[in-house]
Design a protein around this motif. Structure first.
Motif, PDB file in Angstrom:
ATOM      1  N   TYR A  88       0.908  -1.255   0.005  1.00 12.44           N
ATOM      2  CA  TYR A  88      -0.087   0.017  -0.103  1.00 12.44           C
ATOM      3  C   TYR A  88       0.805   1.211  -0.172  1.00 12.44           C
ATOM      4  CZ  TYR A  88      -3.646  -3.179   1.749  1.00 12.44           C
ATOM      5  OH  TYR A  88      -4.629  -4.222   1.744  1.00 12.44           O
ATOM      6  N   ARG A  89       0.443   2.261  -0.819  1.00 15.32           N
ATOM      7  CA  ARG A  89       1.154   3.564  -0.795  1.00 15.32           C
ATOM      8  C   ARG A  89       0.111   4.868  -0.822  1.00 15.32           C
ATOM      9  NH1 ARG A  89       6.973   5.224  -3.543  1.00 15.32           N
ATOM     10  NH2 ARG A  89       7.784   6.075  -1.531  1.00 15.32           N
ATOM     11  N   GLY A  90      -0.023   5.711   0.213  1.00 21.61           N
ATOM     12  CA  GLY A  90      -0.560   6.918  -0.161  1.00 21.61           C
ATOM     13  C   GLY A  90      -0.135   7.719  -0.759  1.00 21.61           C
ATOM     14  N   PHE A  91      -0.814   8.743  -1.129  1.00 29.13           N
ATOM     15  CA  PHE A  91      -0.450   9.877  -2.361  1.00 29.13           C
ATOM     16  C   PHE A  91       0.005  11.175  -1.393  1.00 29.13           C
ATOM     17  CE2 PHE A  91      -2.922   7.759  -5.997  1.00 29.13           C
ATOM     18  CZ  PHE A  91      -2.037   6.896  -5.998  1.00 29.13           C
ATOM     19  N   ALA A  92       0.111  11.131  -0.282  1.00 29.49           N
ATOM     20  CA  ALA A  92       0.173  12.259   0.724  1.00 29.49           C
ATOM     21  C   ALA A  92      -0.761  13.549   0.490  1.00 29.49           C
ATOM     22  CB  ALA A  92       1.788  12.661   0.458  1.00 29.49           C
ATOM     23  N   SER A  93      -0.040  14.360  -0.280  1.00 26.44           N
ATOM     24  CA  SER A  93      -0.704  15.648  -0.394  1.00 26.44           C
ATOM     25  C   SER A  93      -1.004  15.738  -1.858  1.00 26.44           C
ATOM     26  CB  SER A  93       0.071  17.080  -0.070  1.00 26.44           C
ATOM     27  OG  SER A  93       1.195  17.313  -0.908  1.00 26.44           O
ATOM     28  N   ASN A  94      -0.810  14.804  -2.805  1.00 27.33           N
ATOM     29  CA  ASN A  94      -0.962  14.688  -4.277  1.00 27.33           C
ATOM     30  C   ASN A  94      -1.923  13.765  -4.634  1.00 27.33           C
ATOM     31  OD1 ASN A  94       1.340  16.412  -4.722  1.00 27.33           O
ATOM     32  ND2 ASN A  94       2.588  14.731  -3.729  1.00 27.33           N
ATOM     33  N   SER A  95      -3.078  13.565  -4.036  1.00 24.56           N
ATOM     34  CA  SER A  95      -4.261  12.949  -4.366  1.00 24.56           C
ATOM     35  C   SER A  95      -4.836  13.378  -5.491  1.00 24.56           C
ATOM     36  CB  SER A  95      -5.497  12.969  -3.207  1.00 24.56           C
ATOM     37  OG  SER A  95      -4.994  12.561  -1.994  1.00 24.56           O
ATOM     38  N   LEU A  96      -5.357  12.540  -6.372  1.00 27.07           N
ATOM     39  CA  LEU A  96      -6.096  12.738  -7.609  1.00 27.07           C
ATOM     40  C   LEU A  96      -7.403  13.198  -7.577  1.00 27.07           C
ATOM     41  CD1 LEU A  96      -3.643  10.969  -8.477  1.00 27.07           C
ATOM     42  CD2 LEU A  96      -4.926  10.016 -10.417  1.00 27.07           C
ATOM     43  N   SER A  97      -7.593  14.497  -7.768  1.00 30.98           N
ATOM     44  CA  SER A  97      -8.868  15.094  -7.389  1.00 30.98           C
ATOM     45  C   SER A  97      -9.422  16.210  -8.743  1.00 30.98           C
ATOM     46  CB  SER A  97      -8.953  15.686  -6.149  1.00 30.98           C
ATOM     47  OG  SER A  97      -7.823  16.663  -5.841  1.00 30.98           O
ATOM     48  N   GLU A  98      -8.477  16.543  -9.053  1.00 33.12           N
ATOM     49  CA  GLU A  98      -8.727  17.631 -10.291  1.00 33.12           C
ATOM     50  C   GLU A  98      -8.480  17.039 -11.640  1.00 33.12           C
ATOM     51  OE1 GLU A  98      -9.665  20.580  -9.478  1.00 33.12           O
ATOM     52  OE2 GLU A  98      -9.405  20.342  -7.399  1.00 33.12           O
ATOM     53  N   VAL A  99      -9.507  17.701 -12.585  1.00 31.16           N
ATOM     54  CA  VAL A  99      -9.347  16.958 -13.928  1.00 31.16           C
ATOM     55  C   VAL A  99      -8.040  17.258 -14.591  1.00 31.16           C
ATOM     56  CG1 VAL A  99     -10.117  17.613 -16.415  1.00 31.16           C
ATOM     57  CG2 VAL A  99     -11.913  17.768 -14.504  1.00 31.16           C
ATOM     58  N   GLY A 100      -7.647  16.240 -15.206  1.00 30.50           N
ATOM     59  CA  GLY A 100      -5.909  16.368 -15.777  1.00 30.50           C
ATOM     60  C   GLY A 100      -5.075  15.556 -14.743  1.00 30.50           C
ATOM     61  N   ASP A 101      -5.368  15.246 -13.591  1.00 25.60           N
ATOM     62  CA  ASP A 101      -4.650  14.612 -12.632  1.00 25.60           C
ATOM     63  C   ASP A 101      -4.088  13.153 -13.280  1.00 25.60           C
ATOM     64  OD1 ASP A 101      -4.537  16.713 -10.866  1.00 25.60           O
ATOM     65  OD2 ASP A 101      -5.631  15.579  -9.480  1.00 25.60           O
ATOM     66  N   ILE A 102      -2.813  12.817 -13.353  1.00 30.30           N
ATOM     67  CA  ILE A 102      -2.332  11.556 -13.800  1.00 30.30           C
ATOM     68  C   ILE A 102      -1.627  10.593 -12.977  1.00 30.30           C
ATOM     69  CG2 ILE A 102      -1.060  10.571 -15.994  1.00 30.30           C
ATOM     70  CD1 ILE A 102      -1.379  13.622 -17.055  1.00 30.30           C
ATOM     71  N   PHE A 103      -1.928   9.407 -13.109  1.00 31.10           N
ATOM     72  CA  PHE A 103      -1.223   8.276 -12.266  1.00 31.10           C
ATOM     73  C   PHE A 103      -0.608   7.292 -13.275  1.00 31.10           C
ATOM     74  CE2 PHE A 103      -1.175   4.166 -10.500  1.00 31.10           C
ATOM     75  CZ  PHE A 103      -0.108   4.408  -9.380  1.00 31.10           C
ATOM     76  N   ASN A 104       0.600   6.899 -13.211  1.00 28.60           N
ATOM     77  CA  ASN A 104       1.397   6.129 -13.837  1.00 28.60           C
ATOM     78  C   ASN A 104       1.920   4.946 -13.032  1.00 28.60           C
ATOM     79  OD1 ASN A 104       1.578   7.293 -16.510  1.00 28.60           O
ATOM     80  ND2 ASN A 104       2.325   9.006 -15.174  1.00 28.60           N
ATOM     81  N   VAL A 105       1.756   3.698 -13.752  1.00 25.49           N
ATOM     82  CA  VAL A 105       2.266   2.383 -12.953  1.00 25.49           C
ATOM     83  C   VAL A 105       2.843   1.447 -13.948  1.00 25.49           C
ATOM     84  CG1 VAL A 105       0.107   1.301 -12.441  1.00 25.49           C
ATOM     85  CG2 VAL A 105       2.254   1.109 -11.270  1.00 25.49           C
ATOM     86  N   SER A 106       4.001   0.602 -13.843  1.00 28.79           N
ATOM     87  CA  SER A 106       4.247  -0.365 -14.442  1.00 28.79           C
ATOM     88  C   SER A 106       4.120  -1.610 -13.820  1.00 28.79           C
ATOM     89  CB  SER A 106       5.581  -0.152 -15.399  1.00 28.79           C
ATOM     90  OG  SER A 106       5.653   0.992 -16.015  1.00 28.79           O
ATOM     91  N   PHE A 107       3.623  -2.942 -14.424  1.00 22.30           N
ATOM     92  CA  PHE A 107       3.555  -3.996 -13.924  1.00 22.30           C
ATOM     93  C   PHE A 107       3.860  -5.228 -14.974  1.00 22.30           C
ATOM     94  CE2 PHE A 107      -0.669  -4.815 -14.799  1.00 22.30           C
ATOM     95  CZ  PHE A 107      -0.924  -6.097 -14.233  1.00 22.30           C
ATOM     96  N   GLU A 108       4.384  -6.296 -14.264  1.00 27.68           N
ATOM     97  CA  GLU A 108       4.620  -7.456 -15.152  1.00 27.68           C
ATOM     98  C   GLU A 108       4.569  -8.711 -14.296  1.00 27.68           C
ATOM     99  OE1 GLU A 108       9.062  -8.534 -16.957  1.00 27.68           O
ATOM    100  OE2 GLU A 108       8.353  -6.908 -17.178  1.00 27.68           O
ATOM    101  N   HIS A 109       4.266  -9.822 -14.706  1.00 27.90           N
ATOM    102  CA  HIS A 109       4.264 -11.093 -14.080  1.00 27.90           C
ATOM    103  C   HIS A 109       4.507 -12.266 -15.114  1.00 27.90           C
ATOM    104  CE1 HIS A 109       0.250 -11.524 -15.946  1.00 27.90           C
ATOM    105  NE2 HIS A 109       0.002 -10.232 -15.753  1.00 27.90           N
TER     106      HIS A 109
END
Length: 276
Positions: free
Chosen positions: A101-122
């Motif tokens: 688990y990881r919180g986003f601190a003060s950078n929560s996604l709440s506004e139009v145009g907010d972006i989150f990126n992640v990569s994963f593989e298995h």
């Protein structure tokens, strides 16, 4: 009356002279390069500290800092130059699970145009096992199984299935994208309070596999991510390259527009002096 008209003309000229320009600013970023020999602590910037929950049942489950030299099924999401990624394993007798688990601190996604990126593989996943990630409101991590508490969006692969799945406000969605051991890089963009866009890229060559819009489940800002490996059994699951960005739109005067404004103001001044 004449003053009002001139003011409106000036405003119109200024409006024509400006255009909107979007700037994307990264406010949080982390990858496996930021860790020594363990996946622990709070690497990178802009995030809260990692929190892990495991349930080894009658087998084993846990996290580790993976390296390409020792992991045959870690391919294209490893960070340069370390060749590392965040690794997880859940195998053996019983239903074994690990959640990061990881919180986003003060950078929560709440506004139009907010972006989150992640990569994963298995690698291969046993029947009934699953790997993936969840974007969540709040950051509940008290017990095993909390990974989808307050879920707004989930992406993953379920063993026995053929394609990657999305879990959102529309329910369970079959993406039609088949299993790949090349890895995926995903970009999640907030379009409104309850709508999103997901862009899915092949980690091997960064080519776009699919872009789709959807409806978020639940309510509230997106405050955390949960990465999970639920009894994948046959292989490890790897994650890397977390980031959050904001899209800021500003009106920027164009050089040609400035000339247009100056000419217009000069014309109005000339008219006033010549009383035309």
């Amino acid at each position: 009356m004449m003053l009002k008209i001139k003011s409106l003309v000036a405003i119109s000229l200024l409006t024509l002279a400006c255009n909107s320009q979007a700037t994307i600013i990264t406010v949080a970023a982390d990858n496996a390069n930021n860790y020594g020999n363990q996946w622990l602590g709070n690497g990178g910037t802009g995030f809260d500290e990692w929190h892990f929950i495991t349930d080894s049942a009658n087998g084993s489950a846990g996290t580790f800092l993976a390296n390409k030299s020792g992991e045959n099924d870690l391919n294209h999401i490893a960070s340069n130059p370390s060749d590392n990624a965040w690794g997880s394993y859940a195998n053996g007798d019983g239903f074994n699970q690990v959640e990061a688990y990881r919180g986003f601190a003060s950078n929560s996604l709440s506004e139009v145009g907010d972006i989150f990126n992640v990569s994963f593989e298995h690698g291969a996943i046993t029947q009934g096992g699953s790997v993936g990630f969840v974007l969540r409101n709040q950051n509940i991590h008290n017990n095993i199984g909390d990974y989808n508490q307050q879920s707004r969006f989930e992406f993953g692969f379920i063993g026995g299935g053929q394609h990657y799945s999305i879990f959102d406000g529309y329910g369970v969605i079959d993406t039609g994208i088949g299993y790949t051991d090349a890895g995926l890089s995903l970009t999640f963009t907030l379009l409104s309070t309850d709508l999103y866009q997901l862009d899915i890229f092949n980690a091997f060559d960064s080519s776009l596999i699919q872009s789709r819009n959807g409806l978020l489940s639940g309510t509230g800002s997106i405050d955390s991510v949960a990465l999970y490996n639920r009894n994948a059994e046959d292989a490890n699951a790897y994650f890397n390259s977390l980031s959050i960005s904001n899209t800021q739109v500003a009106s920027v005067p164009e050089p040609a527009g400035f000339m247009f404004v100056l000419l217009g103001l000069c014309f109005m001044t000339w008219r006033k002096r010549n009383k035309i």
